[in-house]
Design a protein around this motif. Sequence first.
Motif, PDB file in Angstrom:
ATOM      1  N   LYS A   1       0.849  -1.189   0.000  1.00 39.14           N
ATOM      2  CA  LYS A   1       0.000   0.000   0.000  1.00 39.14           C
ATOM      3  C   LYS A   1       0.886   1.241   0.000  1.00 39.14           C
ATOM      4  O   LYS A   1       2.027   1.207   0.465  1.00 39.14           O
TER       5      LYS A   1
ATOM      6  N   GLU B   1       0.993   3.899   1.753  1.00 29.75           N
ATOM      7  CA  GLU B   1       1.498   4.380   3.045  1.00 29.75           C
ATOM      8  C   GLU B   1       2.636   3.536   3.577  1.00 29.75           C
ATOM      9  O   GLU B   1       3.405   3.984   4.435  1.00 29.75           O
TER      10      GLU B   1
ATOM     11  N   SER C   1      -5.768   8.818  -6.227  1.00 31.98           N
ATOM     12  CA  SER C   1      -6.688   8.687  -5.094  1.00 31.98           C
ATOM     13  C   SER C   1      -6.045   7.901  -3.959  1.00 31.98           C
ATOM     14  O   SER C   1      -6.202   8.243  -2.777  1.00 31.98           O
ATOM     15  N   GLU C   2      -5.288   6.869  -4.301  1.00 31.96           N
ATOM     16  CA  GLU C   2      -4.610   6.082  -3.263  1.00 31.96           C
ATOM     17  C   GLU C   2      -3.593   6.928  -2.516  1.00 31.96           C
ATOM     18  O   GLU C   2      -3.519   6.892  -1.277  1.00 31.96           O
ATOM     19  N   HIS C   3      -2.811   7.698  -3.240  1.00 36.10           N
ATOM     20  CA  HIS C   3      -1.772   8.505  -2.596  1.00 36.10           C
ATOM     21  C   HIS C   3      -2.357   9.672  -1.811  1.00 36.10           C
ATOM     22  O   HIS C   3      -1.800  10.073  -0.780  1.00 36.10           O
TER      23      HIS C   3
ATOM     24  N   ALA D   1      -5.237   9.528  -0.170  1.00 34.21           N
ATOM     25  CA  ALA D   1      -5.708   8.907   1.070  1.00 34.21           C
ATOM     26  C   ALA D   1      -4.543   8.561   1.992  1.00 34.21           C
ATOM     27  O   ALA D   1      -4.619   8.750   3.216  1.00 34.21           O
ATOM     28  N   ALA D   2      -3.458   8.060   1.416  1.00 35.42           N
ATOM     29  CA  ALA D   2      -2.288   7.686   2.223  1.00 35.42           C
ATOM     30  C   ALA D   2      -1.680   8.895   2.905  1.00 35.42           C
ATOM     31  O   ALA D   2      -1.322   8.845   4.095  1.00 35.42           O
TER      32      ALA D   2
ATOM     33  N   ASP E   1      -4.052   5.904   5.557  1.00 38.78           N
ATOM     34  CA  ASP E   1      -4.761   4.646   5.328  1.00 38.78           C
ATOM     35  C   ASP E   1      -5.465   4.707   3.979  1.00 38.78           C
ATOM     36  O   ASP E   1      -6.452   5.428   3.821  1.00 38.78           O
ATOM     37  N   SER E   2      -4.953   3.961   2.998  1.00 37.42           N
ATOM     38  CA  SER E   2      -5.569   3.947   1.669  1.00 37.42           C
ATOM     39  C   SER E   2      -6.447   2.724   1.445  1.00 37.42           C
ATOM     40  O   SER E   2      -6.920   2.480   0.339  1.00 37.42           O
ATOM     41  N   SER E   3      -6.657   1.941   2.516  1.00 38.78           N
ATOM     42  CA  SER E   3      -7.369   0.667   2.370  1.00 38.78           C
ATOM     43  C   SER E   3      -8.885   0.787   2.484  1.00 38.78           C
ATOM     44  O   SER E   3      -9.592  -0.199   2.266  1.00 38.78           O
TER      45      SER E   3
ATOM     46  N   LEU F   1     -11.722   1.264   0.839  1.00 39.57           N
ATOM     47  CA  LEU F   1     -11.981   1.262  -0.597  1.00 39.57           C
ATOM     48  C   LEU F   1     -13.225   0.454  -0.928  1.00 39.57           C
ATOM     49  O   LEU F   1     -13.432  -0.638  -0.404  1.00 39.57           O
TER      50      LEU F   1
ATOM     51  N   ARG G   1     -12.372   5.776  -0.510  1.00 41.30           N
ATOM     52  CA  ARG G   1     -12.289   5.822  -1.971  1.00 41.30           C
ATOM     53  C   ARG G   1     -13.360   4.915  -2.588  1.00 41.30           C
ATOM     54  O   ARG G   1     -13.570   3.805  -2.108  1.00 41.30           O
TER      55      ARG G   1
END
Length: 364
Positions: free
Chosen positions: A13, A15, A97-99, A101-102, A107-109, A111, A158
């Motif tokens: 992930k 993060e 979007s992942e970055h 959130a990280a 926490d990018s999980s 989803l 996300r």
Amino acid sequence: MKKDSEKSVLRLKAELAFASELEALSKTDTHAKPANWLRSPWAVLTYLLGGTLDDGTVIEPKYYGPRRLMEIAVATLATDRALMLLGIPGTAKTWVSEHLAAAISGDSSLLVQGTAGLAEEALRYGWNYAQLLADGPSEKALVASPVMRAMEDGKIVRIEELTRIPSDVQDSLITLLSEKILPVPELNSEVQATKGFNLIATANSRDRGVNELSSALRRRFNTVVMPLPASLDEEVRIVQARVEQIGQTLELPPSAAPLEEIRRLVTIFRELRSGKTEDGKQKLKSPTSTLSTAEAISVIQNGQSLATHFGNGVIQANDLAASLSGAVVKDPNQDQTAWMEYLETVVKERDGWKDLYRACKELL
């Protein structure tokens, strides 16, 4: 140093993969932070676009493109409006979007993957039916969705491919985004969003047979249209950077993907995409395939693997051609004609490209 368990993971992930950069940003971040944000908007933007910190730490760029678009995206998430990243496949919507959130929540999980069969419970909440049957509706029986967990914890959630979700399920987000409340009528209660909560949705602007957002839901989003790379050099730089990152994970030698092969591939993709050669002198038929930057990365990655395991360690024309034809020809009728014409009128006549022409022709 990464833990042993992390070393065996195929894709960390964001993060975790960029933990050292995020930690360095946190230490040097003196700017104002919105409530429950781990880092300030300045630090989040620096994480996305790259830079060198006061302590000498180099932050690797995650996004290559207009700075203003990322400023708008970050600023939107600091307000009460949700963010929509819209664009064709391969324009880094999911990656950004992942970055985001990280960097913001660590926490990018959280989803939700949008699909045509997604049920409303995936956006709201579900039930542990064993407990529900045994004890009736209760907090213990309730199964929180990623959206509900983000509301409770004040984090970013996300939603991928929002327009693939059925319209009636999409509209369950309207009250949630406008009132920042998720009612739970079975328990005669509600979940109120904690400060820091927000939502990032992505949508493919070229998808067919998708569910358009209602005007009521669309008003809850600020939309950022993600463009394709503006220039050949910019797209080559993106492909090269991502291929190097993926190659490290797969333990492939970096020398396997020479810059000149990446440049040839990106040139082909850009010309077929635009329907004309880079110099604008010759018009071309465009195939139905998207030929995005993400697909270019995949073609180079596959060629890198072929060269490493079945070649001399460096991508040759035949390694590139193996995946190139498959990326271009998605429709056997229309795309095959466009690809054949391009090979005969452009690739065959271009200086230094005869090897690629012969390799592609052998596969037809």
